[in-house]
Write a protein that holds these residues in place. Structure first.
Motif, mmCIF file in Angstrom:
data_model
loop_
_atom_site.group_PDB
_atom_site.id
_atom_site.type_symbol
_atom_site.label_atom_id
_atom_site.label_comp_id
_atom_site.label_asym_id
_atom_site.label_seq_id
_atom_site.Cartn_x
_atom_site.Cartn_y
_atom_site.Cartn_z
ATOM 1 N N THR A 104 6.801 -10.091 -1.964
ATOM 2 C CA THR A 104 6.240 -11.437 -2.006
ATOM 3 C C THR A 104 5.152 -11.459 -3.077
ATOM 4 O O THR A 104 4.665 -10.405 -3.506
ATOM 5 N N PRO A 105 4.719 -12.648 -3.509
ATOM 6 C CA PRO A 105 3.605 -12.698 -4.476
ATOM 7 C C PRO A 105 2.343 -11.993 -3.958
ATOM 8 O O PRO A 105 1.661 -11.309 -4.718
ATOM 9 N N ALA A 106 2.054 -12.135 -2.675
ATOM 10 C CA ALA A 106 0.865 -11.469 -2.119
ATOM 11 C C ALA A 106 1.040 -9.951 -2.150
ATOM 12 O O ALA A 106 0.097 -9.214 -2.450
ATOM 13 N N GLU A 107 2.259 -9.464 -1.843
ATOM 14 C CA GLU A 107 2.510 -8.018 -1.900
ATOM 15 C C GLU A 107 2.427 -7.505 -3.333
ATOM 16 O O GLU A 107 1.905 -6.413 -3.570
ATOM 17 N N THR A 108 2.927 -8.285 -4.283
ATOM 18 C CA THR A 108 2.877 -7.882 -5.685
ATOM 19 C C THR A 108 1.429 -7.748 -6.158
ATOM 20 O O THR A 108 1.074 -6.772 -6.829
ATOM 21 N N ALA A 109 0.595 -8.704 -5.791
ATOM 22 C CA ALA A 109 -0.822 -8.646 -6.160
ATOM 23 C C ALA A 109 -1.497 -7.442 -5.508
ATOM 24 O O ALA A 109 -2.267 -6.719 -6.146
ATOM 25 N N ARG A 110 -1.202 -7.228 -4.243
ATOM 26 C CA ARG A 110 -1.806 -6.096 -3.532
ATOM 27 C C ARG A 110 -1.303 -4.767 -4.092
ATOM 28 O O ARG A 110 -2.070 -3.817 -4.235
ATOM 29 N N LEU A 111 -0.010 -4.684 -4.415
ATOM 30 C CA LEU A 111 0.541 -3.461 -5.000
ATOM 31 C C LEU A 111 -0.203 -3.097 -6.279
ATOM 32 O O LEU A 111 -0.602 -1.953 -6.475
ATOM 33 N N ARG A 112 -0.402 -4.079 -7.156
ATOM 34 C CA ARG A 112 -1.102 -3.831 -8.424
ATOM 35 C C ARG A 112 -2.502 -3.269 -8.164
ATOM 36 O O ARG A 112 -2.904 -2.277 -8.767
ATOM 37 N N GLU A 113 -3.235 -3.896 -7.244
ATOM 38 C CA GLU A 113 -4.615 -3.451 -6.991
ATOM 39 C C GLU A 113 -4.655 -2.139 -6.213
ATOM 40 O O GLU A 113 -5.535 -1.312 -6.446
ATOM 41 N N CYS A 114 -3.706 -1.933 -5.309
ATOM 42 C CA CYS A 114 -3.654 -0.648 -4.591
ATOM 43 C C CYS A 114 -3.317 0.492 -5.544
ATOM 44 O O CYS A 114 -3.858 1.588 -5.419
ATOM 45 N N ARG A 115 -2.428 0.236 -6.496
ATOM 46 C CA ARG A 115 -2.125 1.263 -7.496
ATOM 47 C C ARG A 115 -3.382 1.613 -8.276
ATOM 48 O O ARG A 115 -3.665 2.790 -8.532
ATOM 49 N N ARG A 116 -4.139 0.607 -8.660
ATOM 50 C CA ARG A 116 -5.382 0.852 -9.392
ATOM 51 C C ARG A 116 -6.370 1.639 -8.536
ATOM 52 O O ARG A 116 -7.012 2.581 -9.002
ATOM 53 N N LEU A 117 -6.489 1.247 -7.282
ATOM 54 C CA LEU A 117 -7.417 1.917 -6.374
ATOM 55 C C LEU A 117 -7.026 3.379 -6.167
ATOM 56 O O LEU A 117 -7.875 4.271 -6.210
ATOM 57 N N LEU A 118 -5.747 3.636 -5.969
ATOM 58 C CA LEU A 118 -5.299 5.013 -5.755
ATOM 59 C C LEU A 118 -5.381 5.834 -7.041
ATOM 60 O O LEU A 118 -5.700 7.028 -6.998
ATOM 61 N N ALA A 119 -5.124 5.209 -8.184
ATOM 62 C CA ALA A 119 -5.310 5.909 -9.459
ATOM 63 C C ALA A 119 -6.784 6.275 -9.647
ATOM 64 O O ALA A 119 -7.109 7.351 -10.146
ATOM 65 N N LEU A 120 -7.675 5.387 -9.212
ATOM 66 C CA LEU A 120 -9.105 5.674 -9.258
ATOM 67 C C LEU A 120 -9.437 6.854 -8.338
ATOM 68 O O LEU A 120 -10.183 7.753 -8.716
ATOM 69 N N TYR A 134 0.830 -1.203 0.000
ATOM 70 C CA TYR A 134 0.000 0.000 0.000
ATOM 71 C C TYR A 134 0.866 1.255 0.000
ATOM 72 O O TYR A 134 0.607 2.207 -0.739
ATOM 73 N N GLU A 135 1.879 1.266 0.838
ATOM 74 C CA GLU A 135 2.731 2.459 0.941
ATOM 75 C C GLU A 135 3.453 2.740 -0.371
ATOM 76 O O GLU A 135 3.568 3.898 -0.783
ATOM 77 N N LEU A 136 3.929 1.705 -1.033
ATOM 78 C CA LEU A 136 4.576 1.905 -2.331
ATOM 79 C C LEU A 136 3.575 2.427 -3.360
ATOM 80 O O LEU A 136 3.881 3.335 -4.142
ATOM 81 N N ALA A 137 2.378 1.867 -3.358
ATOM 82 C CA ALA A 137 1.336 2.343 -4.274
ATOM 83 C C ALA A 137 0.996 3.797 -3.985
ATOM 84 O O ALA A 137 0.823 4.603 -4.914
ATOM 85 N N GLU A 138 0.926 4.156 -2.720
ATOM 86 C CA GLU A 138 0.606 5.534 -2.326
ATOM 87 C C GLU A 138 1.653 6.505 -2.865
ATOM 88 O O GLU A 138 1.325 7.600 -3.321
ATOM 89 N N VAL A 139 2.900 6.093 -2.839
ATOM 90 C CA VAL A 139 3.969 6.962 -3.334
ATOM 91 C C VAL A 139 3.924 7.082 -4.855
ATOM 92 O O VAL A 139 3.952 8.191 -5.387
ATOM 93 N N VAL A 140 3.854 5.969 -5.573
ATOM 94 C CA VAL A 140 3.957 6.049 -7.038
ATOM 95 C C VAL A 140 2.687 6.550 -7.714
ATOM 96 O O VAL A 140 2.747 7.022 -8.850
ATOM 97 N N GLU A 141 1.547 6.488 -7.043
ATOM 98 C CA GLU A 141 0.308 6.953 -7.669
ATOM 99 C C GLU A 141 -0.163 8.312 -7.182
ATOM 100 O O GLU A 141 -1.147 8.846 -7.698
ATOM 101 N N HIS A 142 0.503 8.905 -6.208
ATOM 102 C CA HIS A 142 0.079 10.225 -5.742
ATOM 103 C C HIS A 142 0.214 11.223 -6.880
ATOM 104 O O HIS A 142 1.208 11.236 -7.605
ATOM 105 N N ILE A 143 -0.772 12.052 -7.045
ATOM 106 C CA ILE A 143 -0.796 12.998 -8.164
ATOM 107 C C ILE A 143 0.417 13.926 -8.163
ATOM 108 O O ILE A 143 0.904 14.317 -9.220
#
Length: 156
Positions: free
Chosen positions: A106-122, A77-86
């Motif tokens: 980890t595979p679980a973190e990779t899956a969550r990162l992808r979806e968190c990036r999408r959620l934050l982009a939304l 989540y934290e990585l997604a928050e950084v890379v997707e912040h406007i």
């Protein structure tokens, strides 16, 4: 999101914005999202706010300020928050793939990162759509650029 988002982009608006709105409706309705967001990940202390103004770089070290939204989080989540912040991409200031490649997830973190990036982009997509045309907070074209980012993340 399906059935809950009554506000659509105005008719006659940019077709990319309308396409992103439709794509996100489909994404949000996917049942496997529940599994990704319910996964138990190693907790970390997170800032919870990826605004670049919260990170001070002196050429050797990064210092973090503004702990208003900080607390228990996870790396994905934290990585997604950084890379997707406007604030990160509006001026093309960060190479997200290069930054993310520095972390062994980890595979679980990779899956969550992808979806968190999408959620934050939304989140940012909906935020820029709500800009007051008379007093915009974002540069012209931001909604279209964010729609493009969102569509790329959704693979649409």
């Amino acid at each position: 999101l399906r059935g809950r988002c009554a506000r659509r982009p105005p008719p006659g608006g940019d077709p990319l914005v309308a396409r992103a709105f439709d794509a996100v409706t489909d994404w949000a309705g996917r049942p496997r999202l529940d599994d990704v967001f319910a996964a138990e990940l190693t907790p970390v202390f997170g800032l919870g706010d990826g605004n670049l103004a919260n990170y001070l770089w002196d050429g050797a070290r990064v210092r973090v300020v503004d702990f208003e939204y900080s607390g228990l989080s996870d790396r994905a989540y934290e990585l997604a928050e950084v890379v997707e912040h406007i604030s990160v991409w509006v001026d093309d200031g960060l190479d997200a793939p290069a930054l993310l490649s520095r972390f062994e997830l980890t595979p679980a973190e990779t899956a969550r990162l992808r979806e968190c990036r999408r959620l934050l982009a939304l989140f940012w997509f909906l935020s820029v759509l709500s800009d007051d045309p008379e007093h915009p907070r974002n540069p012209p074209g931001t909604a279209v650029r964010q729609a493009g980012r969102l569509l790329a993340l959704l693979g649409a």
